[in-house]
Design an enzyme around this catalytic site. Structure first.
Site, PDB file in Angstrom:
ATOM      1  N   PHE A  10       0.820  -1.216   0.000  1.00  0.00           N
ATOM      2  CA  PHE A  10       0.000   0.000   0.000  1.00  0.00           C
ATOM      3  C   PHE A  10       0.854   1.266   0.000  1.00  0.00           C
ATOM      4  O   PHE A  10       0.883   2.021  -0.986  1.00  0.00           O
ATOM      5  CB  PHE A  10      -0.938  -0.045   1.212  1.00  0.00           C
ATOM      6  CG  PHE A  10      -1.611   1.266   1.527  1.00  0.00           C
ATOM      7  CD1 PHE A  10      -2.194   2.034   0.524  1.00  0.00           C
ATOM      8  CD2 PHE A  10      -1.670   1.722   2.834  1.00  0.00           C
ATOM      9  CE1 PHE A  10      -2.817   3.247   0.827  1.00  0.00           C
ATOM     10  CE2 PHE A  10      -2.294   2.918   3.144  1.00  0.00           C
ATOM     11  CZ  PHE A  10      -2.859   3.680   2.147  1.00  0.00           C
ATOM     12  N   ALA A  81       7.107  -4.633   5.504  1.00  0.00           N
ATOM     13  CA  ALA A  81       6.723  -5.008   6.865  1.00  0.00           C
ATOM     14  C   ALA A  81       5.416  -5.777   6.845  1.00  0.00           C
ATOM     15  O   ALA A  81       4.577  -5.591   5.961  1.00  0.00           O
ATOM     16  CB  ALA A  81       6.568  -3.768   7.746  1.00  0.00           C
ATOM     17  N   THR A 132       5.947   3.158  12.632  1.00  0.00           N
ATOM     18  CA  THR A 132       4.561   3.449  12.982  1.00  0.00           C
ATOM     19  C   THR A 132       4.447   4.153  14.321  1.00  0.00           C
ATOM     20  O   THR A 132       5.319   3.989  15.192  1.00  0.00           O
ATOM     21  CB  THR A 132       3.751   2.135  13.040  1.00  0.00           C
ATOM     22  OG1 THR A 132       2.448   2.387  13.553  1.00  0.00           O
ATOM     23  CG2 THR A 132       4.422   1.119  13.961  1.00  0.00           C
ATOM     24  N   ASP A 133       3.356   4.878  14.507  1.00  0.00           N
ATOM     25  CA  ASP A 133       3.100   5.508  15.808  1.00  0.00           C
ATOM     26  C   ASP A 133       2.715   4.475  16.869  1.00  0.00           C
ATOM     27  O   ASP A 133       2.744   4.768  18.073  1.00  0.00           O
ATOM     28  CB  ASP A 133       2.006   6.579  15.700  1.00  0.00           C
ATOM     29  CG  ASP A 133       0.679   6.063  15.151  1.00  0.00           C
ATOM     30  OD1 ASP A 133       0.568   4.866  14.829  1.00  0.00           O
ATOM     31  OD2 ASP A 133      -0.251   6.886  15.025  1.00  0.00           O
ATOM     32  N   GLU A 134       2.375   3.255  16.450  1.00  0.00           N
ATOM     33  CA  GLU A 134       1.924   2.255  17.406  1.00  0.00           C
ATOM     34  C   GLU A 134       3.027   1.808  18.371  1.00  0.00           C
ATOM     35  O   GLU A 134       2.737   1.216  19.409  1.00  0.00           O
ATOM     36  CB  GLU A 134       1.327   1.056  16.676  1.00  0.00           C
ATOM     37  CG  GLU A 134       0.087   1.418  15.875  1.00  0.00           C
ATOM     38  CD  GLU A 134      -0.693   0.213  15.398  1.00  0.00           C
ATOM     39  OE1 GLU A 134      -0.760  -0.790  16.131  1.00  0.00           O
ATOM     40  OE2 GLU A 134      -1.244   0.277  14.289  1.00  0.00           O
ATOM     41  N   TYR A 158       2.482  -6.868  16.571  1.00  0.00           N
ATOM     42  CA  TYR A 158       2.899  -6.014  15.457  1.00  0.00           C
ATOM     43  C   TYR A 158       3.741  -4.844  15.943  1.00  0.00           C
ATOM     44  O   TYR A 158       4.864  -4.632  15.478  1.00  0.00           O
ATOM     45  CB  TYR A 158       1.670  -5.498  14.703  1.00  0.00           C
ATOM     46  CG  TYR A 158       1.970  -4.279  13.856  1.00  0.00           C
ATOM     47  CD1 TYR A 158       2.931  -4.319  12.846  1.00  0.00           C
ATOM     48  CD2 TYR A 158       1.300  -3.064  14.076  1.00  0.00           C
ATOM     49  CE1 TYR A 158       3.215  -3.204  12.081  1.00  0.00           C
ATOM     50  CE2 TYR A 158       1.580  -1.952  13.312  1.00  0.00           C
ATOM     51  CZ  TYR A 158       2.540  -2.020  12.321  1.00  0.00           C
ATOM     52  OH  TYR A 158       2.832  -0.908  11.568  1.00  0.00           O
ATOM     53  N   LYS A 162       7.785  -3.847  15.360  1.00  0.00           N
ATOM     54  CA  LYS A 162       8.219  -2.585  14.755  1.00  0.00           C
ATOM     55  C   LYS A 162       9.115  -1.813  15.723  1.00  0.00           C
ATOM     56  O   LYS A 162      10.103  -1.185  15.305  1.00  0.00           O
ATOM     57  CB  LYS A 162       7.017  -1.748  14.336  1.00  0.00           C
ATOM     58  CG  LYS A 162       6.270  -2.286  13.135  1.00  0.00           C
ATOM     59  CD  LYS A 162       7.138  -2.372  11.887  1.00  0.00           C
ATOM     60  CE  LYS A 162       7.480  -1.003  11.326  1.00  0.00           C
ATOM     61  NZ  LYS A 162       8.242  -1.125  10.042  1.00  0.00           N
ATOM     62  N   LYS A 197      -7.846  -3.354   6.116  1.00  0.00           N
ATOM     63  CA  LYS A 197      -7.729  -2.144   6.920  1.00  0.00           C
ATOM     64  C   LYS A 197      -9.065  -1.402   6.959  1.00  0.00           C
ATOM     65  O   LYS A 197      -9.911  -1.553   6.083  1.00  0.00           O
ATOM     66  CB  LYS A 197      -6.613  -1.251   6.361  1.00  0.00           C
ATOM     67  CG  LYS A 197      -5.225  -1.903   6.408  1.00  0.00           C
ATOM     68  CD  LYS A 197      -4.802  -2.222   7.842  1.00  0.00           C
ATOM     69  CE  LYS A 197      -3.440  -2.898   7.913  1.00  0.00           C
ATOM     70  NZ  LYS A 197      -2.329  -1.983   7.761  1.00  0.00           N
ATOM     71  N   ASN A 257     -13.224   6.088  15.739  1.00  0.00           N
ATOM     72  CA  ASN A 257     -13.550   5.122  14.688  1.00  0.00           C
ATOM     73  C   ASN A 257     -15.010   5.196  14.266  1.00  0.00           C
ATOM     74  O   ASN A 257     -15.325   5.136  13.073  1.00  0.00           O
ATOM     75  CB  ASN A 257     -13.214   3.704  15.152  1.00  0.00           C
ATOM     76  CG  ASN A 257     -11.723   3.418  15.150  1.00  0.00           C
ATOM     77  OD1 ASN A 257     -10.926   4.195  14.614  1.00  0.00           O
ATOM     78  ND2 ASN A 257     -11.330   2.312  15.750  1.00  0.00           N
TER      79      ASN A 257
END
Length: 335
Positions: A10, A81, A132-134, A158, A162, A197, A257
């Site tokens: 993506f 990833a 990622t911000d995660e 995940y 990362k 997603k 969300n």
């Protein structure tokens, strides 16, 4: 010449397409073509001599070494990833292999290649690691947004993998001097995203008249970033970023969300009205996933101040473009 890993996915395919359009610099694109990689994303580049696609695994050090020696890139853009949280909960081993072992393999080969470059090329070389911000964990409703110095607190397999890859990249800068940069982005959306997603899933489900599953109470908050804004940020960090630094990239577009899904439904109501009511009637709340982070938010002041990047798309404008793209793809397949 750039070596891009994960360039059929993506973000990767959007980066390859936008970078070639913006600069024309040749790209070698290394992608394993897992379920989320799709060569159709790159159909526009068929026959384009500036783009060389190679199917392969970043864990294959011999292949990576061969590509570096043959093409002599000035930078490695590491986007490959495993990235879906739900899949990492069901099967974390693939995430450890790709995100940790793969990044280590790539770093080792990049370091060997970099060390044998002539002094001017060695000074100009960059290794840009896209994360990622995660990795920062979860925020409370009133907590300040994630900054580059926010302590890491990953909560899923995940994000843990990362975080591990980020630490490896940082270590290669501090220990070996490899001129590496790290970017941590917020939730991307836009064309070519795999439909597991949230945004493409909701579009596909809605157009099929199927339930729109929203985890828990729908109050989880994410900061949304249009993928082409992210790609511009990556090119800007590559050219202007300081080796050893971390740059957070966000869209400054926090949204719950449930509000996002309702906004999507309203856009679809306008673009493709549903017989018998609104798409919002299909919203269904489902059991929350384990360890679901409550809120993410990115503070992008550093990248804006130091290298002059800021998002060009508002959330509304980017979402409209995204919905239009998916509708166009659906119409092409039906034709």
């Amino acid at each position: 010449m750039l070596l891009v890993t994960g360039g059929a996915g993506f973000i990767g395919s959007n980066f390859v397409l936008s970078a070639l359009a913006a600069t024309g610099e040749p790209i070698v694109n290394l992608d394993k073509l897992t379920y989320a990689g799709n060569l159709a994303n790159l159909d526009a580049l068929r026959g384009d001599a500036r783009h060389a696609f190679v199917k392969g695994d970043i864990c294959d050090r011999a292949l990576v070494r061969q590509l570096l020696e043959r093409h002599r890139p000035r930078a490695v853009m590491h986007l490959a990833a495993e990235s879906h949280v739900d899949r990492s909960i069901e099967g974390p081993a693939e995430f450890v292999q790709t995100n940790v072992v793969g990044t280590f393999a790539l770093l080792e080969e990049a370091r060997t290649y970099w060390l044998q470059l002539a002094a001017p090329e060695r000074a100009a070389f960059r290794f840009l690691h896209v994360s990622t911000d995660e990795v920062y964990g979860s925020l409370g409703p009133d907590d300040p947004a994630f900054g580059e110095t926010t302590p890491y607190a990953p909560n899923s397999p995940y994000s843990a993998t990362k975080a591990a890859s980020d630490h490896l990249v940082r270590a290669y800068w501090h220990t070996y001097g490899l001129p590496a940069l790290i970017t941590n982005c917020s939730n991307n959306y836009g064309p070519h995203q795999f439909p597991e997603k949230l945004i493409p899933l909701m579009i596909h489900q809605a157009l099929a008249g199927k339930p729109l599953p929203v985890y828990g109470d729908g109050q989880n908050v994410r900061d949304w970033l249009f993928v082409l804004d992210h790609c511009t940020a990556l090119r800007t960090v590559l050219e202007r970023g300081r080796p050893g630094e971390v740059y957070n990239i966000g869209g400054s577009a926090e949204m719950k969300n449930i509000d996002l899904v309702k906004t999507l439904c309203a856009l679809l109501d306008d673009a493709r009205p549903r017989t018998g009511g609104s798409y919002a009637d299909l919203i269904t709340f489902v059991k929350d996933r384990p360890g679901h982070d409550r809120r993410y938010a990115i503070d992008s002041r550093k990248i804006q101040a130091e290298i002059g990047w800021k998002p060009q798309e508002s959330f509304q404008s980017g979402l409209k473009k995204t919905v239009r793209w998916y509708l166009d793809q659906r119409e092409r397949r039906a034709a």
